[in-house]
Design a protein around this motif. Structure first.
Motif, PDB file in Angstrom:
ATOM      1  N   SER A 935       0.730  -1.140  -0.124  1.00 44.38           N
ATOM      2  CA  SER A 935      -0.078   0.200  -0.008  1.00 44.38           C
ATOM      3  C   SER A 935       0.754   1.160   0.038  1.00 44.38           C
ATOM      4  CB  SER A 935      -0.934  -0.028   1.303  1.00 44.38           C
ATOM      5  OG  SER A 935      -0.214  -0.060   2.425  1.00 44.38           O
ATOM      6  N   GLU A 936       0.082   2.304  -0.492  1.00 43.87           N
ATOM      7  CA  GLU A 936       0.890   3.519  -0.500  1.00 43.87           C
ATOM      8  C   GLU A 936       1.614   4.143   0.775  1.00 43.87           C
ATOM      9  OE1 GLU A 936      -1.279   7.090  -1.262  1.00 43.87           O
ATOM     10  OE2 GLU A 936      -0.452   7.462  -3.126  1.00 43.87           O
ATOM     11  N   ASP A 937       1.001   3.648   1.868  1.00 47.87           N
ATOM     12  CA  ASP A 937       1.585   4.241   3.223  1.00 47.87           C
ATOM     13  C   ASP A 937       2.554   2.943   4.016  1.00 47.87           C
ATOM     14  OD1 ASP A 937      -0.088   2.255   3.873  1.00 47.87           O
ATOM     15  OD2 ASP A 937      -1.463   3.407   5.183  1.00 47.87           O
ATOM     16  N   SER A 938       2.894   2.133   2.999  1.00 52.84           N
ATOM     17  CA  SER A 938       3.925   1.218   3.414  1.00 52.84           C
ATOM     18  C   SER A 938       3.240   0.371   4.372  1.00 52.84           C
ATOM     19  CB  SER A 938       5.226   1.699   3.646  1.00 52.84           C
ATOM     20  OG  SER A 938       5.711   2.509   2.737  1.00 52.84           O
ATOM     21  N   CYS A 939       2.180   0.236   4.799  1.00 53.27           N
ATOM     22  CA  CYS A 939       1.619  -0.509   6.100  1.00 53.27           C
ATOM     23  C   CYS A 939       1.100  -1.838   5.610  1.00 53.27           C
ATOM     24  CB  CYS A 939       0.473   0.050   6.496  1.00 53.27           C
ATOM     25  SG  CYS A 939       1.030   1.874   7.315  1.00 53.27           S
ATOM     26  N   LEU A 940       0.318  -2.216   4.411  1.00 54.21           N
ATOM     27  CA  LEU A 940      -0.264  -3.420   4.201  1.00 54.21           C
ATOM     28  C   LEU A 940       0.652  -3.996   3.004  1.00 54.21           C
ATOM     29  CD1 LEU A 940      -3.825  -2.351   4.405  1.00 54.21           C
ATOM     30  CD2 LEU A 940      -2.389  -3.385   6.013  1.00 54.21           C
ATOM     31  N   LEU A 941       0.634  -5.489   2.824  1.00 51.65           N
ATOM     32  CA  LEU A 941       1.177  -6.109   1.985  1.00 51.65           C
ATOM     33  C   LEU A 941       0.311  -6.928   1.543  1.00 51.65           C
ATOM     34  CD1 LEU A 941       3.555  -7.568   0.006  1.00 51.65           C
ATOM     35  CD2 LEU A 941       3.728  -9.023   2.028  1.00 51.65           C
ATOM     36  N   ALA A 942      -0.170  -7.151  -0.022  1.00 56.62           N
ATOM     37  CA  ALA A 942      -1.219  -7.935  -0.320  1.00 56.62           C
ATOM     38  C   ALA A 942      -0.576  -8.904  -1.496  1.00 56.62           C
ATOM     39  CB  ALA A 942      -2.484  -7.144  -1.096  1.00 56.62           C
ATOM     40  N   PHE A 943      -1.279 -10.196  -1.749  1.00 52.69           N
ATOM     41  CA  PHE A 943      -1.035 -10.853  -2.599  1.00 52.69           C
ATOM     42  C   PHE A 943      -1.895 -12.280  -2.746  1.00 52.69           C
ATOM     43  CE2 PHE A 943       1.015 -11.903   1.537  1.00 52.69           C
ATOM     44  CZ  PHE A 943       0.687 -13.394   1.866  1.00 52.69           C
ATOM     45  N   VAL A 944      -1.742 -12.985  -3.600  1.00 51.00           N
ATOM     46  CA  VAL A 944      -2.559 -14.180  -3.805  1.00 51.00           C
ATOM     47  C   VAL A 944      -2.122 -15.195  -3.325  1.00 51.00           C
ATOM     48  CG1 VAL A 944      -3.840 -15.824  -5.591  1.00 51.00           C
ATOM     49  CG2 VAL A 944      -3.397 -13.153  -6.164  1.00 51.00           C
ATOM     50  N   GLY A 945      -2.663 -15.883  -2.420  1.00 57.20           N
ATOM     51  CA  GLY A 945      -2.307 -17.101  -1.764  1.00 57.20           C
ATOM     52  C   GLY A 945      -3.225 -17.185  -0.125  1.00 57.20           C
ATOM     53  N   PRO A 946      -2.713 -18.415   0.282  1.00 61.87           N
ATOM     54  CA  PRO A 946      -2.042 -19.446   0.177  1.00 61.87           C
ATOM     55  C   PRO A 946      -2.495 -20.385  -1.055  1.00 61.87           C
ATOM     56  CG  PRO A 946      -2.832 -19.636   2.210  1.00 61.87           C
ATOM     57  CD  PRO A 946      -3.590 -18.558   1.480  1.00 61.87           C
ATOM     58  N   SER A 947      -3.610 -19.957  -1.498  1.00 55.62           N
ATOM     59  CA  SER A 947      -4.142 -20.815  -2.890  1.00 55.62           C
ATOM     60  C   SER A 947      -4.724 -19.682  -3.784  1.00 55.62           C
ATOM     61  CB  SER A 947      -5.365 -21.794  -2.678  1.00 55.62           C
ATOM     62  OG  SER A 947      -6.537 -21.081  -2.252  1.00 55.62           O
ATOM     63  N   LYS A 948      -4.801 -20.042  -5.030  1.00 63.66           N
ATOM     64  CA  LYS A 948      -5.209 -19.072  -6.028  1.00 63.66           C
ATOM     65  C   LYS A 948      -6.567 -18.834  -5.606  1.00 63.66           C
ATOM     66  CE  LYS A 948      -6.699 -22.480  -9.501  1.00 63.66           C
ATOM     67  NZ  LYS A 948      -6.569 -23.156 -10.739  1.00 63.66           N
ATOM     68  N   TYR A 949      -7.355 -19.239  -4.988  1.00 61.93           N
ATOM     69  CA  TYR A 949      -8.746 -18.514  -4.507  1.00 61.93           C
ATOM     70  C   TYR A 949      -8.699 -17.373  -3.441  1.00 61.93           C
ATOM     71  CZ  TYR A 949      -9.563 -22.863  -6.845  1.00 61.93           C
ATOM     72  OH  TYR A 949      -9.641 -24.142  -7.802  1.00 61.93           O
ATOM     73  N   VAL A 981      -6.145 -13.214  -9.735  1.00 62.64           N
ATOM     74  CA  VAL A 981      -5.038 -13.430 -10.744  1.00 62.64           C
ATOM     75  C   VAL A 981      -3.845 -12.300 -10.041  1.00 62.64           C
ATOM     76  CG1 VAL A 981      -4.130 -12.908 -13.230  1.00 62.64           C
ATOM     77  CG2 VAL A 981      -6.364 -14.208 -12.562  1.00 62.64           C
ATOM     78  N   LYS A 982      -4.459 -10.999 -10.126  1.00 63.00           N
ATOM     79  CA  LYS A 982      -3.503  -9.841  -9.727  1.00 63.00           C
ATOM     80  C   LYS A 982      -4.240  -9.225  -8.509  1.00 63.00           C
ATOM     81  CE  LYS A 982      -0.320 -10.930 -12.285  1.00 63.00           C
ATOM     82  NZ  LYS A 982       1.031 -11.220 -11.990  1.00 63.00           N
ATOM     83  N   VAL A 983      -3.396  -8.365  -7.888  1.00 65.23           N
ATOM     84  CA  VAL A 983      -4.099  -7.440  -6.944  1.00 65.23           C
ATOM     85  C   VAL A 983      -3.253  -6.019  -6.853  1.00 65.23           C
ATOM     86  CG1 VAL A 983      -4.669  -9.140  -5.303  1.00 65.23           C
ATOM     87  CG2 VAL A 983      -2.337  -8.269  -5.124  1.00 65.23           C
ATOM     88  N   CYS A 984      -3.835  -5.060  -6.482  1.00 67.85           N
ATOM     89  CA  CYS A 984      -3.529  -3.925  -6.649  1.00 67.85           C
ATOM     90  C   CYS A 984      -4.038  -2.831  -5.406  1.00 67.85           C
ATOM     91  CB  CYS A 984      -3.687  -3.124  -8.164  1.00 67.85           C
ATOM     92  SG  CYS A 984      -3.248  -1.339  -8.230  1.00 67.85           S
ATOM     93  N   PHE A 985      -3.321  -2.192  -4.756  1.00 68.16           N
ATOM     94  CA  PHE A 985      -3.762  -1.165  -3.888  1.00 68.16           C
ATOM     95  C   PHE A 985      -4.389   0.109  -4.498  1.00 68.16           C
ATOM     96  CE2 PHE A 985      -1.717  -3.901  -0.351  1.00 68.16           C
ATOM     97  CZ  PHE A 985      -2.715  -3.865   0.500  1.00 68.16           C
ATOM     98  N   ALA A 986      -5.424   0.681  -4.059  1.00 65.59           N
ATOM     99  CA  ALA A 986      -5.998   2.203  -4.134  1.00 65.59           C
ATOM    100  C   ALA A 986      -5.167   2.968  -3.278  1.00 65.59           C
ATOM    101  CB  ALA A 986      -7.181   2.296  -4.215  1.00 65.59           C
ATOM    102  N   SER A 987      -5.084   4.359  -3.569  1.00 61.44           N
ATOM    103  CA  SER A 987      -4.629   5.206  -2.572  1.00 61.44           C
ATOM    104  C   SER A 987      -5.157   5.123  -0.992  1.00 61.44           C
ATOM    105  CB  SER A 987      -4.911   6.607  -3.130  1.00 61.44           C
ATOM    106  OG  SER A 987      -6.194   6.890  -3.124  1.00 61.44           O
ATOM    107  N   VAL A 988      -4.139   5.480  -0.120  1.00 59.02           N
ATOM    108  CA  VAL A 988      -4.715   5.389   1.341  1.00 59.02           C
ATOM    109  C   VAL A 988      -6.159   5.999   1.568  1.00 59.02           C
ATOM    110  CG1 VAL A 988      -3.948   5.967   3.654  1.00 59.02           C
ATOM    111  CG2 VAL A 988      -2.206   5.023   1.817  1.00 59.02           C
ATOM    112  N   PRO A 989      -6.497   7.041   1.078  1.00 55.07           N
ATOM    113  CA  PRO A 989      -7.688   7.518   1.461  1.00 55.07           C
ATOM    114  C   PRO A 989      -8.776   6.693   1.059  1.00 55.07           C
ATOM    115  CG  PRO A 989      -6.480   9.317   0.736  1.00 55.07           C
ATOM    116  CD  PRO A 989      -5.630   8.146   0.612  1.00 55.07           C
ATOM    117  N   GLN A 990      -8.603   6.085  -0.196  1.00 57.95           N
ATOM    118  CA  GLN A 990      -9.605   5.212  -0.703  1.00 57.95           C
ATOM    119  C   GLN A 990      -9.740   3.829   0.349  1.00 57.95           C
ATOM    120  OE1 GLN A 990      -8.447   5.817  -4.501  1.00 57.95           O
ATOM    121  NE2 GLN A 990     -10.268   6.352  -5.348  1.00 57.95           N
ATOM    122  N   GLY A 991      -8.620   3.257   0.498  1.00 59.34           N
ATOM    123  CA  GLY A 991      -8.495   2.114   1.566  1.00 59.34           C
ATOM    124  C   GLY A 991      -8.940   0.908   0.799  1.00 59.34           C
ATOM    125  N   GLU A 992      -8.709   0.888  -0.625  1.00 64.33           N
ATOM    126  CA  GLU A 992      -9.595  -0.184  -1.373  1.00 64.33           C
ATOM    127  C   GLU A 992      -8.308  -1.095  -2.097  1.00 64.33           C
ATOM    128  OE1 GLU A 992     -13.434   2.087  -2.722  1.00 64.33           O
ATOM    129  OE2 GLU A 992     -11.956   1.972  -4.063  1.00 64.33           O
TER     130      GLU A 992
END
Length: 1930
Positions: A935-949, A981-992
């Motif tokens: 995330s933009e504020d370096s607080c959160l990490l996101a990824f697909v896992g442990p399974s692809k679901y 398949v892929k993940v992406c953070f929105a900007s911090v105010p949106q929190g999405e």
């Protein structure tokens, strides 16, 4: 069809074909030519005499052929006759998902003919809303040719061949509707599926005119009709009269219209019109072709010019639809010249033209009018008369079709391009919810348009690197970059692009003055494009019928084009085209073509004669000539040089008056260094030179090739000017020679072979290309070499951009890492990894540091400032899939294909590892450059896992898990599981958090809660490969397949995206630059785009200017209106899958969109149900249907029908079919935002087909204890403090434990995982529920008698899982609650266990409870409400009254997740947001709430004035609620400050079950970690009562003295258990690793003592750890393996440790020294499954050593060794390899290979594994053969042999444990496992057996003492032990 006879098909004879459309196989493919083929194949019957008299004045087709009898007509699929209330008659409904599967056909067979000669065909039909339909008409011409006429709203464009015409049908909408207003306001046709308010239509087809106009054929009769889904048909008729349906018979008589040729529609064919209504206000009339149209349509649509042909033209300019101009030559020939050159009147500037479809950049229609840049429009108007024609030879199949739309009031013509391979044209009007202001306005869309402009491409070649050309003015070079042609200005570096090819460009050619450019496209259907080079517009596109065009040559004048390629059989083919007319809008015609067996590497047209060519190749040089339409060639006699490989040729330049034009010297070069000079005029060889690199002079004159010594220069290319020659060679040199080749004048060395050279027209520069993708030129005057372009040699995998130094790094499959300057786009650095491929790259955000991940698993960081390697990280073993820095630069993250995630600290320049987690990132989600996002504020990490679901969100600085979201359960419209398949953070105010899925959606989730905010669907044709969001959160970039889309992130417009093409390969990654001014996309090459959104906003003060500029940009290349064909709404709701994928934790997903998932047809069917809401009745007689009647207030009376057959006793046969009915299926199976719902663990195992029950009383095995508690269950623990009854579940077993003694009883009755338990208030009855077994339709509920543990009844009713159960206060009733997929509440009579009532709820319910005050009152909680139920019993009838009380508005949209009754009239409910609500059960109102936790409250228990809450924050809290009763009187004014938190205890997992005594002083609480805790509030203590493994158990073993056992699991723990008390004694935990195997150290020589108790364990990182039990510490750690361990064992004396790895290596290590003394690689390549040691006599088997040991690998090989470790002896005794069939059928993975020494047969081992038969083999090491076989029912998964008695325990994947007595093979089967029995181990004495199934460990005892044989054997071993060990030296 003869050449030139018209028609848009190819003119090459015999090449008719079928056009491409969105549906394949819509109908049969018509035949071609004059061979009298019919569309379905076969031949046309001879001409039939048409008795026209019986067909006049008209023929009612359905009536004449008696369609209702289906004797002379055929139907297929869903075809039904219905009565239409509006039409007051019978209509036929044809529906189905595929047109070919549902149709109505006349006549019945294809060999028959209707023989209807009427000119006009009338079709009265109505397309089904939001569906597609297809109609096929086969008509016969007077020449007996069958032509198929098809029309459909599926077709996007008109297509034609000689035997098939395809017309798009554009559905009209009801007048004044939203669709109609949108179409009128935006001038957009409603292309695609029919609108919701489509009307009944009378379609009149003039078959005579259609054939005449489009194919120049004469109509004879109608042969057959095929009406395909989806449409309603009233009738068809044929006639020679034109009927007007809007005129009645009385009107016709009064006005005497018959004399004017107007005839009213016959009554049996007419649509009914109510009095006072107008026919045209109710129905649509379409006549095709339209009589009043000057130019013919290419689509069938309602005319806006009037209701019938010739009517008055409407004056409303919005009503005038754009007229598609046909590009058919036959039509063009029949139009008068005045119609061709007349221009439409100018349109006022204030009314801008709106394009009907998406123009393509620099792509022009094959004839005029065509789009030109604004500056060239005047030139276009004055110099070139517009033509309405098409190039007859150029069917634009490769482009997906090109239409030219001419607006009535405009001089401009704007092209609409539909590329069928990419997207489908999409036009969408606002829906019903759109405000009226928006409906009235034109279609709003994303602006500016275009929002991206291609600025630069870094790349060269793609198909070949030999094509690069100079322009005539010497200022620019032209070269291909994959599918784009680039013109590069050599002074400024500015690029111009020619786009339109859909595959890689394989050849280029200029005419003499660089005004015409020809380009060829690679691929099976090679296409050539001719470009007007100065303007960049495409003049012509035509198919070549050559499979791979490798060379092009233009004549100097540009009149002749020649190409070389391969045909379909691989033969070389030369084609010559006449292009003389192309600049004047004419055709490109084939002059000649020829097949040849000779190889051609280069072919050029002679610049002095357009009809002559020369070619060279392997072993030949040939001259070609076109004469009389034939292409002929003659070889040049090469003499002794005939076997050379010739590569290129060039003509001598310059000319003198005294020489004839063809008196030229031809230079031909070769791979051997020979340069031949050929006399072209005399067709002979003049001389031969060989260029040698070693010669000082550079060349050697020779007469014979053999006279040279040494290898020559391998010349790839040659270019000749009037004064010198340039050659490019394989050694990387560009050399300049004089024309006599006497010496090298100038040379330039390259790193790679030179592919081509080209001297500029002014002879001052030499262009040079290399095989490595470099492009540059040598300036002869300055002798400087200038590199124009460097490029990767293979696909670009990933890139990273940093904003401080303006640099970009890329990694490619060519094994290079390159760093580029973003401003100049020049390459700065180039790193090459020899044996590794870089696959991920990331720039540090603040330092000049570059991190790169490789396919070897290595992560390296480089300092770009010092050009130095900083550090190497070796945390990964496989390819890196994700690599990124946190935006603040403090951390770096990496992941690999094995699922490992690593966290690094980057506080200092050299990063170091902080934490490594295994198996957290999905292994099966595929590799990509951006698997990890921060995330933009370096607080959160996101990824697909442990399974692809699953999508996981972690805290970035610690990798602590915060959230898991299960993606697979969100999509109700898919029958397949959706995966992320892929993940992406929105900007911090949106929190999405944005998640792209495999079903082509983007889900926008709340990053903190996981709730679904919205979804976008579909996004791309294929899944989205990359996501990027602008910093301001306004624009979203997506990449999918080969296109890029720019989206408005807030989705505020009707058209929210624009599409951009150019890549020829899938786009790997797309992103904004840090300054947000540019966009970069990579794949085949690196594309840099200007992002125009910001600059456009700053420059929009002038409205008129901006609209016009937007229009011009749109005409250039906007593509925002494209939409995938898959966006057609699904018409049926698929049933949700009942089996769930592996789900490792509770997901947090917001229920969204349930109301909008149904199609219109579903809603119409529902409308018949009274108050149906969202329920569906399936029509079963005995189904429990909820009938809801509206009563005053919110009170509802619910009267479910009673179902009688719903139970069976435990004594009934399991195979006996139960008479059950389907209950109503829920339509909203979205998992609610609550962890309360039980999700069974995913299992691949199945139940056994047969079971050998041991005879009563003769069971050998008895289940003594179960280790573990199922933390996956919900409410699956009960405790009655009065009686002390305590029970919980582990898998499918109910464990009843005595809390005082610790002894266990086990109730076996379930086959599946138990979800929940409930005990009656008198503790005499226990109810348990589990999922359904194989073949069952319902879940199983067992009723147990607590006194004797007997199952007295089994109940079957719920379809999926049982969520919760409760007994009424007097124990008369049992209520059972289905989960979110089932949504039923069932009420049972506990005396008879008959189903009294079943109620289907319209939304998921989470918990249920009976009132403690009355057996007639119960309550349940669900989405935002509490439902209070009241039972009213009248005889056997039970009525349920329900009142739904919504939660207070102040809570917002919450789920009420738990409830319990309190004192008097109080009810407490918990929410998923942490509040507790208090309700008054008398008024059913909530009078107070308080914030009780930060997470979801899933458990509530209340006793008098105390309340316990448990949440998913792992906390239980005790509240003092004494004041609540007083506050009840205050109502909504009650304050929560008087509720006091007394105690709080944090446990090890989410709270899932709880039971407390009456005073709430003590109780038991269960967590998801698999632990049951004893809680004592007065002492504030929590004691672990029951514990087990949360994940899979990987190994079990006994201690030698059998007082303890050890288990290890995937959670990294090693646990030691006391067998006496079954309590956990010691636990060793290794973080972030999986413990795969363990072994207990055997008895040492000295007396057994506590000091010598050790356990060794092997881990997934290749390490071995030795733990001391008594000292509870790790004593030793070794790392002998590079991969995960799979097996481990001690030697018999405990002095050595044998370990086997996943790679098949066996290591022998000493626990004393910690050294590995031996590595055995005999099993390398296959994982070791078993290691076992046993004692032997020292000289036994003829080898030394007192120990035998075996190793088994998964490739069915067993090695047996004899060893004496103290003497360092280890000898292979035997090697066994067991056969197996070629391929297993029905097996997901092969069963393991298992072997063990037979304790009772010395020198024998037992083998079990995948083989020819399912059997156990006894192999004698002495006889070297199999001595015994024991048949098994299935392939085994585990094996153990008893050391005491002749017992063999075998586990199977069918959840079965079999005990065999050998050699008699007596078998007994034992149940109790709910998954594969993957482990079984006998104790050393043979008295006990351990088995494991997933996380459950079962301890069995063998009945009776061991026999005398076993005791004798143990005595022998004890006596032999000191003697054997004494022989070895100390």
């Amino acid at each position: 069809m003869a050449a030139g006879s018209g028609g848009p098909g190819p003119v090459f004879s015999g090449h008719g074909g079928q056009g491409t459309s969105a549906y394949r196989d819509i109908g049969g493919v018509p035949g071609t030519g004059n061979n009298r083929r019919r569309p379905g194949g076969g031949t046309v019957p001879p001409p039939i005499p048409v008795p026209a008299a019986w067909q006049r004045p008209y023929l009612n087709i359905f009536k004449h052929f008696r369609v209702e009898e289906w004797k002379r007509s055929a139907r297929e699929g869903d075809v039904a006759a219905l009565t239409d209330a509006r039409l007051k008659g019978t209509v036929y409904r044809i529906r189905g998902s595929v047109p070919t599967s549902s149709y109505l056909q006349l006549p019945r067979t294809g060999t028959q003919s209707l023989g209807l000669a009427g000119r006009y065909l009338y079709l009265l039909f109505k397309p089904m809303p939001r569906k597609h339909f297809v109609v096929h008409l086969d008509v016969t011409t007077e020449e007996n040719q069958v032509v198929r006429i098809s029309f459909s709203n599926l077709f996007k464009e008109f297509k034609s061949t000689a035997t098939w015409l395809q017309f798009p049908f554009i559905c009209g909408a009801a007048k004044g509707s939203v669709y109609d207003c949108t179409a009128r306001a935006s001038r957009r046709d409603l292309v695609g599926s029919a609108p919701a308010d489509v009307r009944w239509t009378c379609l009149v087809l003039d078959l005579h005119s259609i054939l005449s106009l489009y194919l120049n054929r004469h109509y004879s009769h109608l042969k057959s009709i095929k009406l395909c889904s989806n449409l309603l048909v009233k009738n068809l008729c044929t006639s020679d009269l034109v009927f007007d349906p809007g005129v009645t018979f009385s009107e016709a008589r009064q006005a005497d219209l018959a004399c004017r040729g107007v005839t009213p529609m016959p009554r049996e064919m007419a649509f009914p019109v109510p009095k006072g209504e107008n026919w045209h206000d109710l129905y649509d009339y379409i006549r095709f072709p339209s009589e009043g149209s000057k130019l013919p349509y290419d689509s069938i649509q309602k005319s806006c010019a009037g209701h019938v042909a010739g009517g008055q033209v409407s004056g409303d300019p919005l009503c005038q639809l754009p007229q598609p101009v046909t590009l058919t030559k036959a039509v063009r020939d029949r139009l008068s010249l005045i119609h061709q050159i007349t221009s439409p009147k100018a349109m006022p500037r204030r009314c801008p033209v709106i394009t009907k479809s998406i123009p393509e950049v620099n792509l022009t229609a094959l004839g005029l009018p065509r789009a030109v840049p604004a500056a060239d429009q005047e030139l276009e108007k004055n110099q070139r008369p517009p033509s309405a024609g098409d190039t007859g030879q150029s069917p634009v199949v490769s482009d997906g079709g090109i239409h030219v739309y001419a607006h009535h009031r405009s001089k401009q013509t704007i092209r609409a391009v539909h590329t069928s391979s990419e997207e489908s044209v999409y036009r969408k009007g606002p829906g019903p919810g759109v405000p009226s202001s928006r409906r009235a306005s034109a279609c709003r869309r994303l602006l500016p348009d275009p929002i991206l402009k291609l600025r630069m491409i870094i790349g060269f070649g793609g198909y070949s690197t030999k094509w690069a050309l100079w322009t005539q003015n010497n200022a620019a070079v032209v070269y291909p970059c994959h599918a784009v042609i680039v013109t590069l200005q050599i002074q400024t570096g500015e690029q111009r692009f020619f786009t339109g090819h859909t595959d890689k460009v394989s050849a280029l050619a200029f005419n003499g003055n660089s005004t015409l450019l020809a380009s060829a496209q690679a691929g099976s259907l090679s296409v050539v494009r001719l470009w007007d080079f100065p303007t960049g517009s495409c003049l012509s596109v035509f198919k070549t019928h050559v499979h791979s065009l490798s060379s092009l040559s233009f004549s100097y004048s540009g009149a002749v084009l020649c190409g070389v390629g391969k045909d379909g059989h691989g033969k070389t083919m030369v084609v010559v085209w006449n292009a003389a007319q192309v600049t004047r809008g004419g055709e490109v015609a084939v002059l000649a073509k020829a097949h040849t067996d000779v190889d051609i590497q280069a072919l050029k047209i002679a610049f002095f004669d357009d009809t002559r060519m020369v070619s060279c190749g392997r072993d030949n040089v040939r001259l070609w000539r076109v004469r009389s339409g034939a292409l002929r060639s003659c070889p040049i006699n090469l003499g002794e040089y005939h076997s050379l490989e010739f590569t290129d040729l060039a003509f001598e330049e310059g000319h003198t008056a005294e020489r004839e034009p063809d008196d030229r010297t031809l230079f031909v070069c070769s791979k051997s260094g020979h340069v031949l000079e050929v006399d072209y005029k005399n067709v002979c060889m003049k001389s031969v030179r060989r260029l040698l690199p070693a010669q000082p002079q550079g060349c050697q004159w020779q007469d014979k090739a053999s006279s040279s010594t040494g290898p020559g220069i391998a010349i790839n290319s040659i270019s000749i000017s009037s004064t010198f020659c340039a050659t490019g060679s394989e050694d990387g040199y560009l050399r300049l020679w004089p024309l006599d080749f006497s010496a090298v004048v100038l040379e330039a060395e390259h790193e790679a072979p030179v592919s081509s050279v080209c001297i500029s027209p002014d002879s001052h520069k030499v262009l040079c290309t290399t095989a490595a993708g470099n492009l540059g030129y040598l300036d002869i005057q300055s002798r400087d070499y200038n590199t124009l372009m460097r490029s990767h040699e293979d696909s670009v995998l990933a890139f990273s951009v940093e904003g401080i130094w303006k640099q970009m790094a890329t990694v490619s499959q060519d094994n290079t890492i390159r760093v580029w300057d973003l401003v100049s786009m020049q390459q700065l650095y180039d790193f090459t990894a020899a044996d590794e491929m870089p696959c991920a790259v990331a720039f540090h955000p603040t330092q000049q540091i570059l991190a790169c991940g490789f396919d070897s698993g290595m992560v390296r960081t480089f300092s770009l400032a010092a050009s130095d390697l900083l550090v190497e990280h070796k945390q990964h073993r496989t390819a890196i899939t994700g690599l990124t820095f946190s935006p603040d630069g403090n951390f770096m993250f990496s992941s690999c294909l094995q699922g490992t995630l690593a966290l690094y600290s980057c506080m200092v320049q050299k990063s170091h590892v902080l934490r490594v987690l295994g198996n957290v990132v999905a292994r099966d989600a595929g590799s990509g450059p951006d698997a990890l996002v921060v995330s933009e504020d370096s607080c959160l990490l996101a990824f697909v896992g442990p399974s692809k679901y699953i999508v996981t969100v972690m805290e970035a600085c610690s990798l602590d898990e915060l959230l898991r979201v299960d993606i697979s359960i969100l999509d109700l419209n898919s029958t397949a599981l959706d995966s992320a398949v892929k993940v992406c953070f929105a900007s911090v105010p949106q929190g999405e958090l944005l998640v792209s899925t495999s079903s082509n959606k983007i889900l926008v989730l709340a990053a903190k809660t996981g709730r679904l905010v919205r979804e976008v669907s579909p996004v791309h044709k294929l899944s989205c490969s990359s996501l990027a969001l602008s910093k301001d959160g306004r624009y979203l970039l997506t990449a999918g397949d080969k296109v890029i889309k720019v989206w408005d992130y807030q989705m505020r417009f009707e058209i929210n995206f624009q599409v951009y093409i150019g890549h020829s390969e899938p786009v790997r990654q797309v992103a904004f630059t840090p300054d947000q001014r540019h966009v970069i996309s990579v794949g085949d090459a690196i594309f840099l785009w200007d992002f125009l959104a910001l600059s456009a906003e700053r420059s929009l003060p002038a409205g008129a200017h901006s609209s016009e500029s937007a229009l011009l940009l749109g005409a250039e290349g906007s593509s925002e209106k494209l939409k995938d064909a898959s966006e057609t709404p699904r018409q049926t709701v698929p049933l949700p899958l009942l089996s769930s994928p592996p789900c490792l934790d509770v997901s947090s997903v917001h229920q969204a969109g349930c109301q909008s998932i149904f199609s219109e047809s579903d809603k119409e069917e529902e409308a018949g149900l009274p108050g149906s809401g969202r329920m569906v009745a399936n029509g079963d007689e005995d189904a429990s249907v909820l009938v809801v009647e509206s009563v005053r207030n919110e009170e509802l009376v619910v009267r479910p029908k009673v179902r009688q057959e719903s139970s069976r006793s435990s004594g009934e046969s399991a195979n006996e079919p139960r008479k059950e009915t389907q209950s109503p299926k829920s339509q909203c199976s979205v998992r609610p935002d609550s962890y309360r719902h039980f999700t069974p663990r995913f299992k691949a195992s199945v139940l056994p087909q047969s079971f050998l029950h041991p005879p009563a009383g003769s069971e050998v095995l008895k289940l003594k204890a179960v280790i573990g508690y199922n933390g996956n269950g919900r409410g699956n623990m009960v405790w009655n403090p009065d009686t002390g009854f305590f029970a919980y579940t582990c898998g499918c077993i109910i464990v009843v434990e005595d809390l005082h003694s610790g002894s266990q009883n086990h109730w076996l009755g379930h086959a599946e995982e138990i979800s929940t338990l409930a005990v009656s208030h008198d503790a005499q009855v226990l109810a348990s529920a589990s999922g359904k077994k194989n073949g069952d339709f319902c879940c199983q509920i067992c009723i147990w008698n607590v006194q004797d543990g007997v199952c007295t009844a089994s109940l079957f009713h719920h379809k999926t899982q049982v969520q919760a159960m409760a007994f009424s206060r007097d124990d008369r009733f049992l209520v059972t609650l289905g989960d979110y997929s089932d949504q039923t509440i069932a009420l049972w009579n506990t005396y008879t266990y008959e189903l009294m009532s079943s109620t289907c709820i319209s939304e998921p319910v989470h918990d249920v409870a009976f009132s403690p005050l009355s057996h007639r009152e119960l309550a349940c909680v669900g989405k935002g409400a509490v439902m209070f139920w009241l039972l009213e019993q009248q005889g056997s009838d039970v009525n349920l009254k329900v009142h739904r009380a919504p939660a207070p508005d102040m809570l917002g949209p919450v789920e009420l997740t738990s409830l319990c009754y309190g004192a008097d009239t109080l009810l407490y409910s918990g929410t998923n947001s942490g509040q507790i609500c208090v309700w008054d059960t008398e008024t059913n109102c909530c009078f107070m709430t308080w914030e009780a936790d930060e997470g979801e409250i899933g458990v509530l228990v209340c006793r008098r004035n105390k309340l316990v809450s448990g949440s998913n924050m792992k906390r239980i809290r005790l509240w003092a609620v004494a004041a609540v009763q007083e506050l009840r009187l205050k109502g909504p004014d009650a304050r929560s400050s008087s509720v006091l938190l007394e105690y709080e205890i944090t446990l090890d997992g989410t709270i899932v079950s709880a039971a407390f005594d009456d005073s709430l002083e003590m109780g038991i609480v269960g967590t998801t970690a698999g632990t049951l805790w004893y809680i004592n509030w007065t002492e504030s203590t929590s004691i672990r009562l029951i514990s087990g493994h949360k994940n899979k158990v990987t190994e079990v073993c006994f201690s030698p003295d059998e007082t303890h056992c050890a288990t290890c699991g995937e959670d990294g723990s090693v646990r030691i258990w006391s067998l006496g008390s079954m309590e956990l004694v010691v636990q060793f935990q290794v973080l972030n690793q999986s413990c795969q195997c363990l072994a207990w150290k055997p008895h040492p020589i000295v007396v057994w003592g506590a000091e010598s108790q050790h356990v060794v364990a092997g881990y997934s990182d290749g390490t071995i750890r030795v733990f001391s039990i008594s000292r509870t510490e790790m004593e030793l750690k070794m790392h002998p393996h590079a991969v995960a361990l799979t097996a481990i064992a001690y030697s018999t004396d405990g002095e050595m440790i044998l370990s086997g790895g996943k790679d098949g290596l066996v290591a022998v290590s000493s626990p004393r020294t910690g050294m590995t003394i031996r590595i055995l690689a005999d099993h390398k390549g296959s994982p070791i499954t078993v290691l076992q040691c046993t004692r032997k006599q020292y000289r036994d088997f003829g080898v030394e050593g007192g120990e035998l040991w075996l190793a088994t690998s998964s490739d069915r090989r067993v090695s047996v060794w004899a060893s004496d470790w103290l003497k360092d002896k280890c000898e292979l005794l035997d090697w066994l390899s067991f056969p197996a069939p070629a391929g297993p059928k029905g097996l997901g993975s092969l069963p393991p290979s298992l072997a063990a020494f037979c304790p009772w047969e010395h020198g024998t081992l037992v083998y079990i594994g995948f083989g020819m038969q399912k059997e156990a083999l006894f192999y004698s090491l002495r006889k070297k053969q199999v001595v015994e076989k024991i048949s098994l029912p299935y392939f085994a998964t585990s094996l153990s042999l008893s050391p005491a008695a002749r017992f063999m325990a075998v586990g199977f994947g069918e959840r079965l444990l079999r005990l065999l007595h050998c050699p008699a093979s007596d078998a007994q089967d034992y149940a109790g496992h709910d998954d594969t029995v993957h482990l079984c181990r006998f104790s050393p004495s043979g008295r006990r057996l351990l088995t494991a199934s997933h996380s459950a460990v079962l301890v069995w005892e063998l009945a009776g003492p061991p026999g005398p044989a076993a005791l004798l054997q143990r005595g022998r071993e004890a006596a032999a032990r000191p003697q054997l060990l004494g022989e070895a030296p100390a």
